[in-house]
Structures are given as C-alpha cells and as structure tokens.
Design an enzyme around this catalytic site. Structure first.
Site, short mmCIF file in Angstrom:
data_model
loop_
_atom_site.label_atom_id
_atom_site.label_comp_id
_atom_site.label_asym_id
_atom_site.label_seq_id
_atom_site.Cartn_x
_atom_site.Cartn_y
_atom_site.Cartn_z
N GLY A 42 -20.36 -12.87 -16.43
CA GLY A 42 -20.05 -11.45 -16.44
C GLY A 42 -19.29 -11.04 -15.19
N CYS A 69 -26.76 -5.31 -20.66
CA CYS A 69 -27.51 -6.01 -19.62
C CYS A 69 -28.70 -5.18 -19.17
CB CYS A 69 -26.60 -6.30 -18.42
SG CYS A 69 -27.48 -7.12 -17.09
#
Lengths: 311, 258
Positions: free
Chosen positions: A52, A136
C-alpha cells in the site's frame, strides 16, 4: 490438452488488464515483488499487487505490529511505505522490464489524496493498474472510513476514475452490513474490478501484562480463519455486479482458490499464506492447472461462478 | 535464501522448557554466519513461521535453541529424530567481529545465549579471548556451563543468587567491560534497553557494542513490515536489516511497553 488460464480483469477498460493466469499476490504480503525474485520465477504469476502506497512516506504503527491467532493473524502495520515518489523512482523502472503486470495499491487520508495518487501514477511505465484501499482497519484517517458505506466508497471511486485511465480495482472491507450495496455503488461509479475482502478488525489481549498485544490496540485479521467470510461475500456480490471480482481472504491452497473462482471470482489474491509458504502463489497456480487437467476443463473461465445456484 | 526440508537428527530438553534441535540441512549449514537466523514452520496449525537463531553448527548440521513459549515452540519441542522440518533461511545480517579485536565480551540473558554460542565458537577458533556473562532467573534455568565451548570463560549471574552473582547479568558489566574490546549481547528487550540507557554507569560507553533483537516477524524477508523498528539511521526491518544492530543505533524508548 492445451489449457487456457488467461483472464481479463478489466474488459470495459481501454487498456484492459489481461492476466496470464488468475493468481495474484495480496498487497502488503509480497513487498514490491523483487523480494521474492530469487526464490521462484515470479514472472509466472498473474499479477503482483505491491505494498500500500501513500502520498508521503509513512513510518507506520508502534510495535508490536503482528500476532498469530487461531488459523490466522492480526496485523497493524499502519501503511508503512516509501511514498509514491520513491515508488515511481525506484520500483516502477524495474517493473517496466517485467512480464508480470504490477498493480499499485494506494491509500489516502482524504478523498482528494486518492485522486492525486491515481493521477500521479497514471502513465508511469511499469504500472498496469491501481488497487484502491478503502478498507484498512489500521489507520486513524482514511482507509476503512471511506469503505464502510456506499456513498463514500462511490465518491472515492469516482475521483480515482476521473484521475486515471488505468484499470481501477476497489478493495472493499468486510466490516459492513451492506457489502452488496457498496460493491454496486463502486461499480456504478466506474470501478473496473472489485476485490473482496480486506482484513477484519480484531484484537488480542496479553493476560499476563493485562494489555492489548498490538501497539495500535486493534489490527486486521487475515489468514484461513476469514476464508468462509470472504467466500460468502464474493458469492453474494457476484450476483449483484457485472464487473469482475478478485477473491481475497485466507486463500492458501489451489482448492481454496478454485472455491473463490466457482463462487464468482475471476482472479484471486494470495496474502497471509505467503508468510508460511513463500512459494504459495506458484503452488496454487500449479494446483489449479492440475485440477483443470484432471477434470478435463480447457478454460478456467468456464469455472467462474459455476457454483452459484440459480435463484 | 532457501526453503529446505531438513531432517531432525536430535531434539533434547537441555534444561526445563529449553530445547536444542539439531537439523541436517547442508544447504543452510554451509555459509551460516553467527547472528543469522532461520524461519521455522512449526506444524500445520501455525500461520506464522518462528524466527530462531543459529545456535550451533557442526558440518552439515545446524542447531536451534528455543524456549517453549506458545503453540509453535511447543509443537517443535515434540518433534523427534527423523522428523522433517520446513526451514526457510538464512536470514539477517549477523554479528561482525572487528578484525583487530582481541577480547570479546558476550552478554546473554536467558535464552539470549542462542545466537551467542555460535559467535563464541567462531571467535574462539579465530584465536580471540571470549568472556561470557551468562544470566538466568535461577540456577535451574541456567544454560548448562558443561555444554559451553571449551576455552570460553563464563561468569554467572542469577536473580535469586542460586548460582554466581546474585542479581542481573548486567550488574557484571562494569567489572568485565574494562578489558573488553567489543561487546555482543542478546537477551530480553528490557535487558538490552537497560544496557543502552545505562551505558555510562555500566562502563560500556566507549565500547563498540552489538545486540541481537528478538521481534515478532511475519515474512522474514522484509515485505510485511511486521518487525520494523525506529533507529537513528531511519526505519529498519529486524528480519532483513538486523537482527544485529549497534546498541547506540536503536531508539530504545519505543520499547518501554514491549
């Protein structure tokens, strides 16, 4: 018997996202790909999704960051990464020489930041697609807050869609009561693909210290423990949207991967399994091929959604 | 780095709760450096491999030393001669003995002896003088002195005074650090942190000191960022950039809670 393993993840996108096979790596479990290059031929994989990436480099959360749980693990890394500029400078030129497509997973603190990230990555050689993390559980600002309801998920999708011509994958959170609604909303807002699912929010407590184990208190649960949850969500969403689905969540064997494909996934992402078996992706790919051969199925696409009962 | 199906040639409980496992693993034994470690798959019921230091080396065999702490180490303690063990390694940077040093001082707290044993053996065979400060809670929990490499000079400390000095192993530092050219330590985080913040008091301020850190790990190859620590030289992954760091480098305040 010649077997077709090729799948098209973004049929409506001009560039498309054609994978030589449906086996991908899940973000955060395979680095930038190079780290596994010496262990096996990573060019054989369908696609690699990198760690990410945020606009600025991030340090991530305090230790401890990971803990094993029953049939799974919790992580609270907190988006530690080198930032988009370093990624473009140091990683993308290497990817540009690879056969395997690389997809950049992006994460923003604001809706605008998602758009800026997508715009910055647009046209960079070596990048074949964008996976948008709106799921997330480990950061205060951004992440799951955008993915928890259909309206904000669609808003992020639209901003990213506008900013790039690259295929856009929206990675969704299971921490919602309306996975179908969210998947529909992002599909309508211009997503090429939906990826289901990211980790589930969880925690562990150390009874000796009487404190949460993780430095960030909460973490994301992954691994075989979450596979049935992920599979059910893929099955539900496959009925509701007409864009391809990537199945993700606890996949560790070829049988697991085939279950997701039969539930309606066009491709699968392998995450936590990479940790105990660094060759997991390749083992799964070989297992899928073996299954097709044994069952005399010439084309993997024939299995997509085959387990769905007509309603 | 290789994933190897090694074969267990011996597995024994050295002292209650601490096991020594010998593996036949020629691909790993060849070229293993002191301070490096391997990631061991501890049965099908575990999701994360367990990082364990190279404890000893003998030809194509390699020994691990571990304390039974949870599910994985318990599983490993039940393994027997002839069992296969899935081992991934070698990982990490290892200790670096400066070329011209003569006197090494090793500080082991409890299971911290694991990587220091192999370091001691290597240093002794290179003609160095090695002193080992060996600490444990009680004499019963002390790594057996009889098993230590010959030529090593051990000095013991126990918290209850049942063997050697009564107190912490770090209490011995002021006396033994004077003659040391280089210090190597491994033990619980509070021990290492105590060494770092008390450098002046312990007489190790001007001594180059290396420590090996134990940290929860996911991948072992630097992709998951599970073992990241902050150092004066930026963020480091213990698995890839460590586990050996200079004592001065680590930002120890981060470990108050750990």
């Amino acid at each position: 018997m010649a077997i077709n393993l090729k799948v098209q993840l973004a049929p409506k996108n001009k560039r498309g996202l054609l994978l030589t096979n449906p086996v991908m790596t899940a973000s955060g479990t395979f680095g930038y790909g190079m780290e596994y290059e010496h262990l096996f031929d990573i060019q054989k994989l369908g696609a690699i999704v990198c760690k990410g990436t945020t606009f600025e480099p991030r340090e991530g959360n305090p230790q401890p960051r990971i803990v094993e749980t029953a049939s799974g693990m919790l992580n609270s890394i907190g988006w530690q990464n080198i930032g988009v500029e370093a990624l473009i400078r140091e990683k993308a030129p290497v990817w540009a020489k690879w056969q395997v497509p690389v997809i950049v997973n992006i994460a923003g603190k604001t809706v605008e930041e998602y758009g800026q990230l997508a715009a910055r990555l647009d046209g960079v050689p070596g990048i074949s697609g964008i996976e948008v993390n709106i799921s997330c559980p480990n950061v205060k600002a951004g992440g799951v807050e955008f993915g928890a309801d259909a309206r904000s998920a669609a808003k992020v999708t639209a901003v990213v869609r506008k900013a790039t011509a690259l295929p856009v994958i929206m990675k969704l959170t299971p921490t919602t009561s309306d996975i179908v609604g969210i998947a529909k909303a992002v599909a309508e807002a211009g997503a090429d693909v939906v990826c289901l699912i990211n980790t589930l929010k969880g925690m562990a407590i150390d009874v000796k210290t009487r404190r949460p184990v993780l430095g960030n208190v909460f973490g994301g649960l992954s691994g075989p423990a979450i596979k049935p949850v992920a599979l059910a969500m893929v099955y539900q969403v496959a009925d509701a949207v007409d864009i391809p689905i990537i199945g993700c969540g606890g996949i560790a064997t070829a049988t697991d991967a085939l279950e997701f494909i039969m539930a309606g996934a066009t491709a699968v992402e392998i995450g936590t399994a990479n940790f105990w078996n660094p060759r997991a992706t390749l083992d799964i790919l070989e297992g899928i091929e073996k299954f097709l051969r044994k069952e005399k199925i010439k084309d993997i696409r024939k299995l997509i959604g085959i387990a769905r009962l007509k309603s | 780095m290789k994933q190897v199906a090694s074969v267990i040639s011996r597995n024994e409980e050295v002292i209650p709760g601490i096991f020594q496992t010998w593996l036949k693993a020629p691909e790993l034994a060849k070229g293993a450096r002191p301070g490096q470690f391997v990631m061991v798959r501890c049965g099908k019921d575990t999701v994360l491999r367990r990082p364990l230091s190279v404890h000893r080396l003998d030809g194509d065999k390699l020994a691990l030393l571990f304390q039974v702490k949870g599910k994985g180490t318990k599983w490993l303690s039940h393994c027997q001669k002839g069992d296969k063990l899935d081992v991934f390694g070698l990982m990490g940077n290892g200790f670096k003995i400066a070329p011209r040093v003569k006197n090494l001082l090793l500080v082991a707290g409890g299971i911290g002896i694991a990587p220091l044993y192999y370091l001691a053996e290597s240093a002794l065979s290179a003609g160095k003088r090695v002193t080992l400060l060996l600490g444990a809670a009680t004499a019963k929990q002390m790594y057996p002195v009889s098993l230590l490499p010959s030529g090593l000079e051990p000095v013991l400390a126990t918290e209850d005074g049942s063997a050697g000095h009564k107190g912490m192993v770090t209490d011995l530092l002021p006396e033994y650090a004077t003659s040391a050219d280089q210090i190597f330590a491994c033990g619980p985080l509070p021990m290492l942190r105590y060494m770092a913040i008390g450098q002046k008091k312990l007489g190790i301020k001007d001594k180059p000191s290396q420590i090996s850190l134990e940290m929860r790990m996911g991948c072992g190859v630097g992709v998951c960022y599970g073992c990241t620590i902050r150092t004066k030289n930026g963020l480091k992954q213990v698995c890839k950039d460590g586990p050996v760091f200079s004592l001065d480098e680590v930002i120890w305040d981060d470990f108050i809670r750990c």
